[in-house]
Design a protein around this motif. Sequence first.
Motif, PDB file in Angstrom:
ATOM      1  N   LYS A 185      54.230  21.499  84.685  1.00 23.00           N
ATOM      2  CA  LYS A 185      53.446  21.284  85.902  1.00 23.00           C
ATOM      3  C   LYS A 185      52.977  22.617  86.484  1.00 23.00           C
ATOM      4  O   LYS A 185      51.841  22.737  86.925  1.00 23.00           O
ATOM      5  N   ILE A 186      53.842  23.612  86.460  1.00 26.33           N
ATOM      6  CA  ILE A 186      53.484  24.929  86.974  1.00 26.33           C
ATOM      7  C   ILE A 186      52.381  25.543  86.117  1.00 26.33           C
ATOM      8  O   ILE A 186      51.416  26.107  86.637  1.00 26.33           O
ATOM      9  N   GLU A 187      52.519  25.415  84.789  1.00 30.41           N
ATOM     10  CA  GLU A 187      51.503  25.956  83.891  1.00 30.41           C
ATOM     11  C   GLU A 187      50.154  25.277  84.114  1.00 30.41           C
ATOM     12  O   GLU A 187      49.113  25.930  84.111  1.00 30.41           O
ATOM     13  N   LYS A 188      50.161  23.948  84.288  1.00 30.28           N
ATOM     14  CA  LYS A 188      48.908  23.224  84.530  1.00 30.28           C
ATOM     15  C   LYS A 188      48.279  23.652  85.851  1.00 30.28           C
ATOM     16  O   LYS A 188      47.072  23.805  85.947  1.00 30.28           O
ATOM     17  N   LYS A 189      49.124  23.861  86.876  1.00 30.33           N
ATOM     18  CA  LYS A 189      48.613  24.292  88.173  1.00 30.33           C
ATOM     19  C   LYS A 189      47.994  25.681  88.053  1.00 30.33           C
ATOM     20  O   LYS A 189      46.911  25.931  88.590  1.00 30.33           O
ATOM     21  N   ASN A 190      48.659  26.598  87.341  1.00 26.87           N
ATOM     22  CA  ASN A 190      48.122  27.941  87.137  1.00 26.87           C
ATOM     23  C   ASN A 190      46.814  27.888  86.351  1.00 26.87           C
ATOM     24  O   ASN A 190      45.866  28.599  86.665  1.00 26.87           O
ATOM     25  N   GLU A 191      46.779  27.047  85.319  1.00 23.28           N
ATOM     26  CA  GLU A 191      45.578  26.906  84.499  1.00 23.28           C
ATOM     27  C   GLU A 191      44.415  26.375  85.332  1.00 23.28           C
ATOM     28  O   GLU A 191      43.293  26.866  85.226  1.00 23.28           O
ATOM     29  N   THR A 192      44.686  25.399  86.180  1.00 24.22           N
ATOM     30  CA  THR A 192      43.649  24.838  87.045  1.00 24.22           C
ATOM     31  C   THR A 192      43.142  25.890  88.022  1.00 24.22           C
ATOM     32  O   THR A 192      41.932  26.000  88.248  1.00 24.22           O
ATOM     33  N   GLN A 193      44.045  26.685  88.582  1.00 26.49           N
ATOM     34  CA  GLN A 193      43.639  27.736  89.514  1.00 26.49           C
ATOM     35  C   GLN A 193      42.777  28.791  88.818  1.00 26.49           C
ATOM     36  O   GLN A 193      41.784  29.256  89.377  1.00 26.49           O
ATOM     37  N   ILE A 194      43.142  29.137  87.597  1.00 24.56           N
ATOM     38  CA  ILE A 194      42.358  30.120  86.836  1.00 24.56           C
ATOM     39  C   ILE A 194      40.970  29.578  86.536  1.00 24.56           C
ATOM     40  O   ILE A 194      39.970  30.283  86.680  1.00 24.56           O
ATOM     41  N   GLU A 195      40.893  28.310  86.141  1.00 22.67           N
ATOM     42  CA  GLU A 195      39.594  27.698  85.869  1.00 22.67           C
ATOM     43  C   GLU A 195      38.734  27.671  87.124  1.00 22.67           C
ATOM     44  O   GLU A 195      37.521  27.927  87.063  1.00 22.67           O
ATOM     45  N   LYS A 196      39.337  27.389  88.271  1.00 22.90           N
ATOM     46  CA  LYS A 196      38.591  27.388  89.533  1.00 22.90           C
ATOM     47  C   LYS A 196      38.088  28.791  89.862  1.00 22.90           C
ATOM     48  O   LYS A 196      36.954  28.957  90.311  1.00 22.90           O
ATOM     49  N   THR A 197      38.916  29.780  89.640  1.00 20.73           N
ATOM     50  CA  THR A 197      38.517  31.155  89.922  1.00 20.73           C
ATOM     51  C   THR A 197      37.365  31.595  89.023  1.00 20.73           C
ATOM     52  O   THR A 197      36.387  32.188  89.495  1.00 20.73           O
ATOM     53  N   VAL A 198      37.474  31.280  87.739  1.00 19.43           N
ATOM     54  CA  VAL A 198      36.407  31.635  86.797  1.00 19.43           C
ATOM     55  C   VAL A 198      35.119  30.901  87.160  1.00 19.43           C
ATOM     56  O   VAL A 198      34.035  31.486  87.157  1.00 19.43           O
ATOM     57  N   GLY A 199      35.219  29.649  87.515  1.00 23.55           N
ATOM     58  CA  GLY A 199      34.052  28.879  87.947  1.00 23.55           C
ATOM     59  C   GLY A 199      33.429  29.468  89.197  1.00 23.55           C
ATOM     60  O   GLY A 199      32.206  29.554  89.322  1.00 23.55           O
ATOM     61  N   TRP A 200      34.275  29.907  90.125  1.00 22.94           N
ATOM     62  CA  TRP A 200      33.798  30.524  91.355  1.00 22.94           C
ATOM     63  C   TRP A 200      33.036  31.813  91.040  1.00 22.94           C
ATOM     64  O   TRP A 200      31.993  32.079  91.650  1.00 22.94           O
ATOM     65  N   ILE A 201      33.553  32.604  90.104  1.00 29.12           N
ATOM     66  CA  ILE A 201      32.879  33.849  89.704  1.00 29.12           C
ATOM     67  C   ILE A 201      31.477  33.534  89.180  1.00 29.12           C
ATOM     68  O   ILE A 201      30.502  34.184  89.560  1.00 29.12           O
ATOM     69  N   LEU A 202      31.380  32.534  88.312  1.00 23.51           N
ATOM     70  CA  LEU A 202      30.069  32.187  87.742  1.00 23.51           C
ATOM     71  C   LEU A 202      29.111  31.669  88.811  1.00 23.51           C
ATOM     72  O   LEU A 202      27.948  32.088  88.873  1.00 23.51           O
ATOM     73  N   ARG A 203      29.583  30.770  89.660  1.00 21.98           N
ATOM     74  CA  ARG A 203      28.717  30.222  90.710  1.00 21.98           C
ATOM     75  C   ARG A 203      28.268  31.309  91.686  1.00 21.98           C
ATOM     76  O   ARG A 203      27.108  31.352  92.090  1.00 21.98           O
ATOM     77  N   THR A 204      29.186  32.179  92.063  1.00 25.01           N
ATOM     78  CA  THR A 204      28.858  33.248  93.001  1.00 25.01           C
ATOM     79  C   THR A 204      27.838  34.203  92.398  1.00 25.01           C
ATOM     80  O   THR A 204      26.881  34.607  93.079  1.00 25.01           O
ATOM     81  N   GLY A 205      28.024  34.579  91.143  1.00 26.03           N
ATOM     82  CA  GLY A 205      27.078  35.474  90.481  1.00 26.03           C
ATOM     83  C   GLY A 205      25.688  34.883  90.410  1.00 26.03           C
ATOM     84  O   GLY A 205      24.688  35.573  90.674  1.00 26.03           O
ATOM     85  N   VAL A 206      25.607  33.615  90.062  1.00 22.90           N
ATOM     86  CA  VAL A 206      24.298  32.950  89.987  1.00 22.90           C
ATOM     87  C   VAL A 206      23.677  32.863  91.380  1.00 22.90           C
ATOM     88  O   VAL A 206      22.479  33.142  91.556  1.00 22.90           O
ATOM     89  N   PHE A 207      24.473  32.522  92.387  1.00 21.32           N
ATOM     90  CA  PHE A 207      23.958  32.416  93.749  1.00 21.32           C
ATOM     91  C   PHE A 207      23.431  33.764  94.237  1.00 21.32           C
ATOM     92  O   PHE A 207      22.324  33.849  94.797  1.00 21.32           O
ATOM     93  N   ILE A 208      24.188  34.827  94.021  1.00 23.35           N
ATOM     94  CA  ILE A 208      23.761  36.163  94.451  1.00 23.35           C
ATOM     95  C   ILE A 208      22.469  36.566  93.745  1.00 23.35           C
ATOM     96  O   ILE A 208      21.551  37.103  94.372  1.00 23.35           O
ATOM     97  N   SER A 209      22.384  36.288  92.447  1.00 26.76           N
ATOM     98  CA  SER A 209      21.161  36.664  91.721  1.00 26.76           C
ATOM     99  C   SER A 209      19.962  35.865  92.230  1.00 26.76           C
ATOM    100  O   SER A 209      18.859  36.423  92.349  1.00 26.76           O
ATOM    101  N   ILE A 210      20.154  34.604  92.552  1.00 26.43           N
ATOM    102  CA  ILE A 210      19.049  33.797  93.090  1.00 26.43           C
ATOM    103  C   ILE A 210      18.585  34.353  94.426  1.00 26.43           C
ATOM    104  O   ILE A 210      17.380  34.474  94.675  1.00 26.43           O
ATOM    105  N   VAL A 211      19.534  34.708  95.287  1.00 23.02           N
ATOM    106  CA  VAL A 211      19.169  35.260  96.595  1.00 23.02           C
ATOM    107  C   VAL A 211      18.386  36.562  96.424  1.00 23.02           C
ATOM    108  O   VAL A 211      17.350  36.765  97.066  1.00 23.02           O
ATOM    109  N   ILE A 212      18.861  37.438  95.542  1.00 18.84           N
ATOM    110  CA  ILE A 212      18.168  38.711  95.308  1.00 18.84           C
ATOM    111  C   ILE A 212      16.758  38.465  94.773  1.00 18.84           C
ATOM    112  O   ILE A 212      15.782  39.084  95.231  1.00 18.84           O
ATOM    113  N   MET A 213      16.619  37.554  93.818  1.00 15.62           N
ATOM    114  CA  MET A 213      15.288  37.273  93.260  1.00 15.62           C
ATOM    115  C   MET A 213      14.370  36.633  94.301  1.00 15.62           C
ATOM    116  O   MET A 213      13.171  36.934  94.339  1.00 15.62           O
ATOM    117  N   LEU A 214      14.916  35.774  95.156  1.00 10.41           N
ATOM    118  CA  LEU A 214      14.091  35.174  96.209  1.00 10.41           C
ATOM    119  C   LEU A 214      13.583  36.225  97.192  1.00 10.41           C
ATOM    120  O   LEU A 214      12.438  36.151  97.647  1.00 10.41           O
TER     121      LEU A 214
END
Length: 122
Positions: free
Chosen positions: A5-34
Amino acid sequence: MEQSKIEKKNETQIEKTVGWILRTGVFISIVIMLIGVIIFFVKGNDGYPNKIPSNLLSLFNGLLQAKAAAWMMIGIFVLILTPAIRVFASIFAFLFEKDYLYTTITAIVFLILVFAAIIGLS
């Protein structure tokens, strides 16, 4: 069972963090291009009489001078840089999970990306 359960929770948190990095990068690039698009429509040109510079220092100077093409190019640069940042973050995620095989593989992939970028810039 509890460890799983702890490993699954850590894995889920890591996936959320990686997803956040990708979404944030795309959002920042869109704002800069706009911003670049808005500057283009306000000024009526891209800010460069002949050709857009391709080195980062000139582009950052173009940002300070409100040149539309510089803003759009930096936005594209941030968009391209986003997956590389994700790979870099994954190194630490695999280290955190104590998965040394994937840590090594991901570090090698990151080094290849850095090496390719250095070759591309020269």
